[in-house]
Design a protein around this motif. Structure first.
Motif, mmCIF file in Angstrom:
data_model
loop_
_atom_site.group_PDB
_atom_site.id
_atom_site.type_symbol
_atom_site.label_atom_id
_atom_site.label_comp_id
_atom_site.label_asym_id
_atom_site.label_seq_id
_atom_site.Cartn_x
_atom_site.Cartn_y
_atom_site.Cartn_z
ATOM 1 N N HIS A 1 1.931 -3.795 14.385
ATOM 2 C CA HIS A 1 3.224 -3.542 13.537
ATOM 3 C C HIS A 1 3.583 -2.317 13.020
ATOM 4 O O HIS A 1 2.840 -1.555 12.255
ATOM 5 C CB HIS A 1 2.888 -4.646 12.215
ATOM 6 C CG HIS A 1 3.102 -6.098 12.567
ATOM 7 N ND1 HIS A 1 4.025 -6.774 12.285
ATOM 8 C CD2 HIS A 1 2.084 -6.660 13.168
ATOM 9 C CE1 HIS A 1 3.761 -8.086 12.489
ATOM 10 N NE2 HIS A 1 2.608 -7.972 12.859
ATOM 11 N N VAL B 1 8.506 3.271 -0.806
ATOM 12 C CA VAL B 1 7.455 2.090 -0.983
ATOM 13 C C VAL B 1 7.211 1.680 -2.288
ATOM 14 O O VAL B 1 7.028 2.464 -3.178
ATOM 15 C CB VAL B 1 6.260 2.724 -0.260
ATOM 16 C CG1 VAL B 1 5.121 1.665 -0.281
ATOM 17 C CG2 VAL B 1 6.389 2.913 1.330
ATOM 18 N N ARG C 1 4.825 -7.560 -9.082
ATOM 19 C CA ARG C 1 6.035 -8.028 -8.588
ATOM 20 C C ARG C 1 7.175 -8.265 -9.757
ATOM 21 O O ARG C 1 8.199 -8.088 -9.470
ATOM 22 C CB ARG C 1 6.079 -9.166 -7.622
ATOM 23 C CG ARG C 1 5.415 -8.738 -6.338
ATOM 24 C CD ARG C 1 5.065 -9.879 -5.188
ATOM 25 N NE ARG C 1 4.583 -9.428 -4.074
ATOM 26 C CZ ARG C 1 5.246 -8.770 -3.058
ATOM 27 N NH1 ARG C 1 6.482 -8.418 -2.874
ATOM 28 N NH2 ARG C 1 4.636 -8.331 -1.943
ATOM 29 N N GLU D 1 14.219 0.757 0.195
ATOM 30 C CA GLU D 1 12.807 0.105 0.145
ATOM 31 C C GLU D 1 12.295 -0.426 1.549
ATOM 32 O O GLU D 1 13.014 -0.733 2.376
ATOM 33 C CB GLU D 1 12.951 -1.250 -0.624
ATOM 34 C CG GLU D 1 11.689 -2.143 -0.837
ATOM 35 C CD GLU D 1 11.768 -3.514 -1.530
ATOM 36 O OE1 GLU D 1 10.983 -4.331 -1.481
ATOM 37 O OE2 GLU D 1 13.100 -3.582 -1.912
ATOM 38 N N CYS D 2 10.922 -0.177 1.700
ATOM 39 C CA CYS D 2 10.376 -0.287 3.134
ATOM 40 C C CYS D 2 9.017 -0.970 2.642
ATOM 41 O O CYS D 2 8.197 -0.598 1.718
ATOM 42 C CB CYS D 2 10.302 0.896 4.002
ATOM 43 S SG CYS D 2 9.565 0.841 5.465
ATOM 44 N N ALA D 3 8.546 -2.049 3.462
ATOM 45 C CA ALA D 3 7.317 -2.477 3.453
ATOM 46 C C ALA D 3 6.096 -1.494 3.669
ATOM 47 O O ALA D 3 6.645 -0.667 4.352
ATOM 48 C CB ALA D 3 7.355 -3.819 4.322
ATOM 49 N N PRO D 4 4.966 -1.815 3.165
ATOM 50 C CA PRO D 4 4.529 -3.033 2.501
ATOM 51 C C PRO D 4 4.590 -2.848 0.977
ATOM 52 O O PRO D 4 4.733 -1.841 0.687
ATOM 53 C CB PRO D 4 2.971 -3.103 2.957
ATOM 54 C CG PRO D 4 2.606 -1.430 3.166
ATOM 55 C CD PRO D 4 3.865 -0.735 3.658
ATOM 56 N N PHE D 5 4.671 -3.834 0.344
ATOM 57 C CA PHE D 5 4.642 -3.831 -1.031
ATOM 58 C C PHE D 5 3.133 -3.663 -1.349
ATOM 59 O O PHE D 5 2.265 -4.403 -1.041
ATOM 60 C CB PHE D 5 5.175 -5.045 -1.894
ATOM 61 C CG PHE D 5 4.987 -5.037 -3.206
ATOM 62 C CD1 PHE D 5 6.454 -4.685 -3.881
ATOM 63 C CD2 PHE D 5 4.313 -5.317 -4.251
ATOM 64 C CE1 PHE D 5 6.704 -4.442 -5.035
ATOM 65 C CE2 PHE D 5 4.375 -5.331 -5.309
ATOM 66 C CZ PHE D 5 5.537 -4.864 -6.096
ATOM 67 N N PHE E 1 0.355 2.873 3.045
ATOM 68 C CA PHE E 1 1.822 2.762 3.663
ATOM 69 C C PHE E 1 2.024 3.430 4.835
ATOM 70 O O PHE E 1 2.635 2.925 5.704
ATOM 71 C CB PHE E 1 2.808 3.137 2.547
ATOM 72 C CG PHE E 1 2.951 4.653 2.241
ATOM 73 C CD1 PHE E 1 3.376 5.523 3.149
ATOM 74 C CD2 PHE E 1 2.827 5.149 0.959
ATOM 75 C CE1 PHE E 1 3.754 6.881 2.916
ATOM 76 C CE2 PHE E 1 2.709 6.395 0.556
ATOM 77 C CZ PHE E 1 3.362 7.495 1.512
ATOM 78 N N ARG F 1 -0.569 -1.724 10.694
ATOM 79 C CA ARG F 1 -1.486 -2.883 10.422
ATOM 80 C C ARG F 1 -1.449 -3.932 11.768
ATOM 81 O O ARG F 1 -0.436 -4.121 12.514
ATOM 82 C CB ARG F 1 -0.465 -3.906 9.355
ATOM 83 C CG ARG F 1 -0.366 -3.162 8.175
ATOM 84 C CD ARG F 1 0.475 -3.946 7.060
ATOM 85 N NE ARG F 1 0.123 -5.349 6.792
ATOM 86 C CZ ARG F 1 1.029 -6.396 7.412
ATOM 87 N NH1 ARG F 1 2.152 -5.996 8.126
ATOM 88 N NH2 ARG F 1 0.514 -7.518 6.936
#
Length: 276
Positions: free
Chosen positions: A56, A217, A222, A241-245, A263, A267
């Protein structure tokens, strides 16, 4: 290398950018030659023995040379604005060949073959993946829990600006009656003050850097982050905003400094060789 189960089967592993090239080489050494293809925001490797690795892409989209993905009908459509990595991801020098087309802009039926089976195209695709992963970006990080907050700006792994703070927010009370109501009101007031303090820090650290940031990030709790979204001053921050949280404990400087290892990692979802 730590791993955890993946929903739908297989397991997740995280690979540091600097180790990705060696990890990909090791995958083919263990499982045999692999075919590579782009699918949405990950690169899928399927080895000779049936093992699969879905890599990913951090900070999507992945931009690849046309020779690695084939040319869609009507020719290659130039990509949008590339990530503001100030140097070419392919070698550290400013790019002289214009923008590379993005994965999504070359999609044919949701999947992009890496050169139609051409080994050179597949190697080019994997080289593009490695170059994308190791590229240094300017990334903002915002961590929020009711007990504390942290905001920082990173150049690659280097923290160049930061602010960390904490606020007292009492836990919930088990007492009943008027005491419980008074405690709940006090706790709500403390929680609102904590969110405002976190927002002020984010405005101070991240907002002045917005034009230079490639992504932001988020991490922490949450629910607290959702409360922070209500602050209109931070709308441009959340737009990046960009993954991951990131799931982190109460933010401290040491926690903030460690976030690039999370970050920036690639993954990988591993599906092991099917049993006969």
């Amino acid at each position: 290398m730590a791993s955890r189960p993946a929903a739908g089967g297989g397991r997740w592993v995280s690979v540091a950018p600097g180790r990705l090239e060696g990890w990909l080489r090791g995958f083919t050494e263990r499982h045999g030659p692999a075919r590579a293809a782009l699918r949405d925001d990950f690169v899928r490797l399927e080895a000779e023995d049936g093992a699969v690795a879905e890599c990913h892409v951090p900070f999507p989209p992945l931009r690849v040379p046309p020779s690695a993905v084939g040319t869609p009908p009507g020719g290659v459509t130039p990509g949008g604005e590339p990530p503001s990595v100030r140097e070419s991801e392919s070698g550290g020098e400013p790019s002289s060949g214009g923008q590379l087309p993005s994965v999504r802009e070359n999609a044919r039926g949701g999947e992009l073959s890496s050169g139609g089976g051409d080994p050179g195209g597949e190697a080019e695709l994997l080289s593009a993946l490695v170059a994308h992963a190791v590229a240094e970006r300017r990334v903002g990080v915002l961590l929020v829990r009711l007990g504390g907050h942290a905001a920082g700006v990173f150049e690659g792994d280097r923290l160049v600006a930061s602010k960390v703070g904490s606020r007292l927010v009492h836990g919930r009370s088990a007492a009943g009656g008027w005491s419980q109501h008074r405690f709940a009101r006090r706790r709500e007031k403390q929680a609102n003050e904590a969110v405002r303090a976190a927002a002020d820090v984010a405005v101070r650290v991240l907002v002045p850097q917005l034009k230079a940031l490639d992504a932001v990030v988020l991490g922490g709790d949450r629910r607290a982050m959702e409360a922070l979204r209500e602050d209109r001053r931070l709308a441009p921050v959340f737009a990046l905003e960009c993954a991951p949280f990131l799931d982190v404990p109460d933010p401290r400087l040491s926690i903030l400094q460690d976030t690039p290892s999370r970050f920036r990692a690639v993954r990988v979802r591993l599906l092991d060789t099917p049993t006969p």
